[in-house]
Scaffold this motif. Sequence first.
Motif, PDB file in Angstrom:
ATOM      1  N   VAL A 173       0.860  -1.188   0.000  1.00  0.00           N
ATOM      2  CA  VAL A 173       0.000   0.000   0.000  1.00  0.00           C
ATOM      3  C   VAL A 173       0.896   1.238   0.000  1.00  0.00           C
ATOM      4  N   ASP A 174       0.828   1.991  -1.075  1.00  0.00           N
ATOM      5  CA  ASP A 174       1.624   3.210  -1.253  1.00  0.00           C
ATOM      6  C   ASP A 174       0.708   4.368  -0.877  1.00  0.00           C
ATOM      7  N   PHE A 175       0.984   4.987   0.266  1.00  0.00           N
ATOM      8  CA  PHE A 175       0.095   6.064   0.695  1.00  0.00           C
ATOM      9  C   PHE A 175       0.853   7.177   1.409  1.00  0.00           C
ATOM     10  N   SER A 176       0.154   8.244   1.698  1.00  0.00           N
ATOM     11  CA  SER A 176       0.699   9.444   2.335  1.00  0.00           C
ATOM     12  C   SER A 176       1.640  10.182   1.366  1.00  0.00           C
ATOM     13  N   SER A 177       2.884   9.720   1.277  1.00  0.00           N
ATOM     14  CA  SER A 177       3.832  10.159   0.245  1.00  0.00           C
ATOM     15  C   SER A 177       3.917  11.664  -0.010  1.00  0.00           C
ATOM     16  N   PRO A 178       4.247  12.436   1.036  1.00  0.00           N
ATOM     17  CA  PRO A 178       4.428  13.883   0.839  1.00  0.00           C
ATOM     18  C   PRO A 178       5.768  14.173   0.165  1.00  0.00           C
ATOM     19  N   ASN A 179       6.020  15.436  -0.077  1.00  0.00           N
ATOM     20  CA  ASN A 179       7.259  15.840  -0.739  1.00  0.00           C
ATOM     21  C   ASN A 179       8.162  16.607   0.206  1.00  0.00           C
ATOM     22  N   ILE A 180       9.442  16.263   0.149  1.00  0.00           N
ATOM     23  CA  ILE A 180      10.427  16.911   1.015  1.00  0.00           C
ATOM     24  C   ILE A 180      10.513  18.407   0.682  1.00  0.00           C
ATOM     25  N   GLY A 207      -4.418  16.934   0.728  1.00  0.00           N
ATOM     26  CA  GLY A 207      -4.418  15.759  -0.153  1.00  0.00           C
ATOM     27  C   GLY A 207      -3.609  14.636   0.477  1.00  0.00           C
ATOM     28  N   HIS A 208      -2.458  14.995   1.047  1.00  0.00           N
ATOM     29  CA  HIS A 208      -1.645  13.972   1.717  1.00  0.00           C
ATOM     30  C   HIS A 208      -2.361  13.451   2.959  1.00  0.00           C
ATOM     31  N   LEU A 209      -3.131  14.340   3.597  1.00  0.00           N
ATOM     32  CA  LEU A 209      -3.886  13.907   4.774  1.00  0.00           C
ATOM     33  C   LEU A 209      -4.900  12.827   4.362  1.00  0.00           C
ATOM     34  N   ASN A 252       5.840   4.680   2.113  1.00  0.00           N
ATOM     35  CA  ASN A 252       5.766   6.119   1.966  1.00  0.00           C
ATOM     36  C   ASN A 252       6.685   6.521   0.815  1.00  0.00           C
ATOM     37  N   HIS A 253       6.076   6.768  -0.339  1.00  0.00           N
ATOM     38  CA  HIS A 253       6.836   7.105  -1.548  1.00  0.00           C
ATOM     39  C   HIS A 253       7.111   8.607  -1.548  1.00  0.00           C
ATOM     40  N   VAL A 254       7.973   8.997  -0.618  1.00  0.00           N
ATOM     41  CA  VAL A 254       8.244  10.417  -0.395  1.00  0.00           C
ATOM     42  C   VAL A 254       8.939  11.039  -1.608  1.00  0.00           C
ATOM     43  N   ASN A 308      12.106  11.259 -14.668  1.00  0.00           N
ATOM     44  CA  ASN A 308      10.994  11.966 -14.038  1.00  0.00           C
ATOM     45  C   ASN A 308      10.137  11.058 -13.144  1.00  0.00           C
ATOM     46  N   TYR A 309       9.034  11.644 -12.713  1.00  0.00           N
ATOM     47  CA  TYR A 309       8.093  10.961 -11.796  1.00  0.00           C
ATOM     48  C   TYR A 309       7.673   9.580 -12.330  1.00  0.00           C
ATOM     49  N   ALA A 310       7.367   9.528 -13.632  1.00  0.00           N
ATOM     50  CA  ALA A 310       6.905   8.276 -14.233  1.00  0.00           C
ATOM     51  C   ALA A 310       8.010   7.216 -14.245  1.00  0.00           C
ATOM     52  N   THR A 346      10.418   6.888 -12.194  1.00  0.00           N
ATOM     53  CA  THR A 346      10.562   6.373 -10.831  1.00  0.00           C
ATOM     54  C   THR A 346       9.449   5.382 -10.512  1.00  0.00           C
ATOM     55  N   ASP A 347       8.225   5.702 -10.929  1.00  0.00           N
ATOM     56  CA  ASP A 347       7.128   4.785 -10.635  1.00  0.00           C
ATOM     57  C   ASP A 347       7.264   3.473 -11.411  1.00  0.00           C
ATOM     58  N   LEU A 348       7.855   3.536 -12.598  1.00  0.00           N
ATOM     59  CA  LEU A 348       8.097   2.287 -13.339  1.00  0.00           C
ATOM     60  C   LEU A 348       9.107   1.418 -12.591  1.00  0.00           C
ATOM     61  N   GLY A 384      -6.531  13.438  -9.455  1.00  0.00           N
ATOM     62  CA  GLY A 384      -5.731  14.167 -10.432  1.00  0.00           C
ATOM     63  C   GLY A 384      -4.588  13.335 -10.994  1.00  0.00           C
ATOM     64  N   GLN A 385      -4.196  12.293 -10.283  1.00  0.00           N
ATOM     65  CA  GLN A 385      -3.077  11.471 -10.752  1.00  0.00           C
ATOM     66  C   GLN A 385      -3.548  10.197 -11.457  1.00  0.00           C
ATOM     67  N   ALA A 386      -4.847  10.119 -11.722  1.00  0.00           N
ATOM     68  CA  ALA A 386      -5.396   8.903 -12.345  1.00  0.00           C
ATOM     69  C   ALA A 386      -4.699   8.600 -13.674  1.00  0.00           C
ATOM     70  N   HIS A 442      -1.723   9.589 -14.708  1.00  0.00           N
ATOM     71  CA  HIS A 442      -0.334   9.182 -14.462  1.00  0.00           C
ATOM     72  C   HIS A 442      -0.256   7.679 -14.186  1.00  0.00           C
ATOM     73  N   PHE A 443      -1.123   7.216 -13.285  1.00  0.00           N
ATOM     74  CA  PHE A 443      -1.050   5.791 -12.936  1.00  0.00           C
ATOM     75  C   PHE A 443      -1.520   4.905 -14.081  1.00  0.00           C
ATOM     76  N   ALA A 444      -2.571   5.314 -14.767  1.00  0.00           N
ATOM     77  CA  ALA A 444      -3.044   4.502 -15.897  1.00  0.00           C
ATOM     78  C   ALA A 444      -1.915   4.349 -16.922  1.00  0.00           C
TER      79      ALA A 444
HETATM   80  N1  ARG Z   1       4.629  12.602  -3.843  1.00  0.00           N
HETATM   81  C1  ARG Z   1       3.446  12.515  -4.656  1.00  0.00           C
HETATM   82  C2  ARG Z   1       2.585  13.758  -4.439  1.00  0.00           C
HETATM   83  O1  ARG Z   1       2.736  14.444  -3.456  1.00  0.00           O
HETATM   84  C3  ARG Z   1       2.601  11.281  -4.353  1.00  0.00           C
HETATM   85  C4  ARG Z   1       3.283   9.967  -4.603  1.00  0.00           C
HETATM   86  C5  ARG Z   1       2.301   8.842  -4.774  1.00  0.00           C
HETATM   87  N2  ARG Z   1       2.944   7.570  -4.987  1.00  0.00           N
HETATM   88  C6  ARG Z   1       3.532   7.203  -6.126  1.00  0.00           C
HETATM   89  N3  ARG Z   1       4.089   6.003  -6.173  1.00  0.00           N
HETATM   90  N4  ARG Z   1       3.587   7.968  -7.164  1.00  0.00           N
HETATM   91  O2  ARG Z   1       1.733  14.040  -5.261  1.00  0.00           O
END
Ligand code: ARG
Length: 585
Positions: free
Chosen positions: A121-128, A135-137, A161-163, A316-318, A320-322, A344-346, A348-350
């Motif tokens: 389960v990948d959740f929370s995942s805020p940005n440094i 949204g993170h909440l 936590n995919h920070v 980029n983000y994609a 890393t997710d791959l 909003g990230q639907a 991206h994940f699709a």
């Molecule tokens: N850090 C991203 C954001 O704040 C969320 C990451 C979600 N997880 C992932 N594997 N892309 O929007």
Amino acid sequence: MNATIAELKNRLEAALVSAFGTDLAGTDPMLVPTSNPKFGDYQANVAMSLAKRLGKAPRAIAEEISQKLEIDDICEKPSIAGPGFINLMLKPAYLQAQLAAMEGDSRLGIPLVKDPKKVVVDFSSPNIAKEMHVGHLRSTIIGDSLARILEFQGHDVLRLNHVGDWGTQFGMLITYLREVAPEALTTADALDLGDLVAFYKKAKQRFDEDPEFQERSRQEVVRLQSGAEDTLRAWRLLCEQSRREFQIIYDLLDICITERGESFYNPLLAQVVEDLERSGLLVEDQGAKCVFLEGFTNREGNPLPLIIQKSDGGYNYATTDLAAIRYRVQQDHGDRLIYITDSGQANHFAQVFQVARRAGWIPDTVEVVHVPFGLVQGEDGKKLKTRSGDTVRLRDLLDEAVERSRADLEARLKAEDRQETEDFINEVAQVVGIDAVKYADLSQNRTSNYIFSYDKMLSLQGNTAPYMLYAYVRVQGISRKGQIDFEQLGSDIKIVLQEETELALAKHLLQLDEILTEVSLDLMPNRLCQYLFELSQKFNQFYDRCPVLQAEESIKVSRLALCDLAAKTLKLGLSLLGIRILERM
Ligand code: ARG
């Protein structure tokens, strides 16, 4: 009532075979809960679907099935309604036995799943270096609850936590800090996160305006990626600082999560590109390496590219997710990968899932799923903002919930003329405040937007945390008043169900298992909230109708046991939502 449903299905299947022969072995009896409890608890709709095949009227089929149905020990005699629904009503004796079995069991009769899965389960995942936002909440609260439910079912859950701890933002930030606050890059805690966020905004502004600054920032990113010691040290300090701030929120919310940020996958990115190249998916487009997507087109109707490596060589983000998907399948052995972010990230994940699938990185046995959620809005229906128009800091939001819950409590204590200790007030205010925020979020269908309202979420009426906690506390009040120790009731208690409200409560109590199964499939925690809300209502109806402490001894014991089971079910259900209970409030 999973076990019950399974058993009823078995019996129905057997009846089908004995009425119409082995050809029908394995036919789904199409058993569903009835919409109107007056007619029964479950209904089998199979007769209608067999009419053509058997060349008989559905009603006649239903008659034949129910004649062959051996179900005496569980249900009353089946009745047939409408065109051929077979209605089944559970017997009180059966319910009584099921409840008695629950009483002595810490899992309340809910078995572990037979085929436990490894779930990531990948959740929370805020940005440094950025503040955690609402949204993170949402992601944190929903993700934690889903993880708890899956864990309770016996799955092996990896909470990740995919920070966002890597990438160009560090180039900007470090370059800027070198100019204005170099001490922050060499000493811990020279700045607090609030300052960091402000610096980040200024750095971004400089980056957008000043080409020379841009160039220096780019070089800083290169230094970071090539492991230059001073840049790395600065990066580590910045991460450390954000991490501590995030931890404050996690502690407040009672969240367990393992950090595995984007930087973790950095060494694996080159391989992602190489393997996509080898599999023939990669196309060079204006210097960038991309995969052209199926089913995603631009305005001209041409296939859209997913950029895997930018023309300057950056990832980029994609990308890393791959890399993350591959890692979660191959190294973590995940059977089910769940990602919880805003809708909003639907896309991206699709897109990422599609590329990973086409590259052959997702075996058929593995499920990958994006769990989207809507926006949190202010009472004006717009994006949640502070009065001065800034984004709301999570800490402030949670603190305010606790403050308001304290004010409510103090008003109530005054009105009831109750004296309580400072410790009691602190504890209740804290628990109710945090619970209210969590529950308000979880009780919504997560796919819709919802309006954040302290007044609503803290109300003692309606589908709120305080209402639920109150129902629980009410039961504890019964035991205090009657000086009953529920634990001493024993497991050989005889539960008798006579009144309608008793039966309704009993049936509801036995449905938690079914609800959890549903939530584990569609990942909608609001179903569990709805179940618990109805449980509280059914308990209250029962308690209003049926005297407990005043009843004669055998009935009293039975009703106490029902109260106890209602409280235990509430407690368990709420704990699976990450909601703490109180014995008094
Ligand atoms: N850090 C991203 C954001 O704040 C969320 C990451 C979600 N997880 C992932 N594997 N892309 O929007």
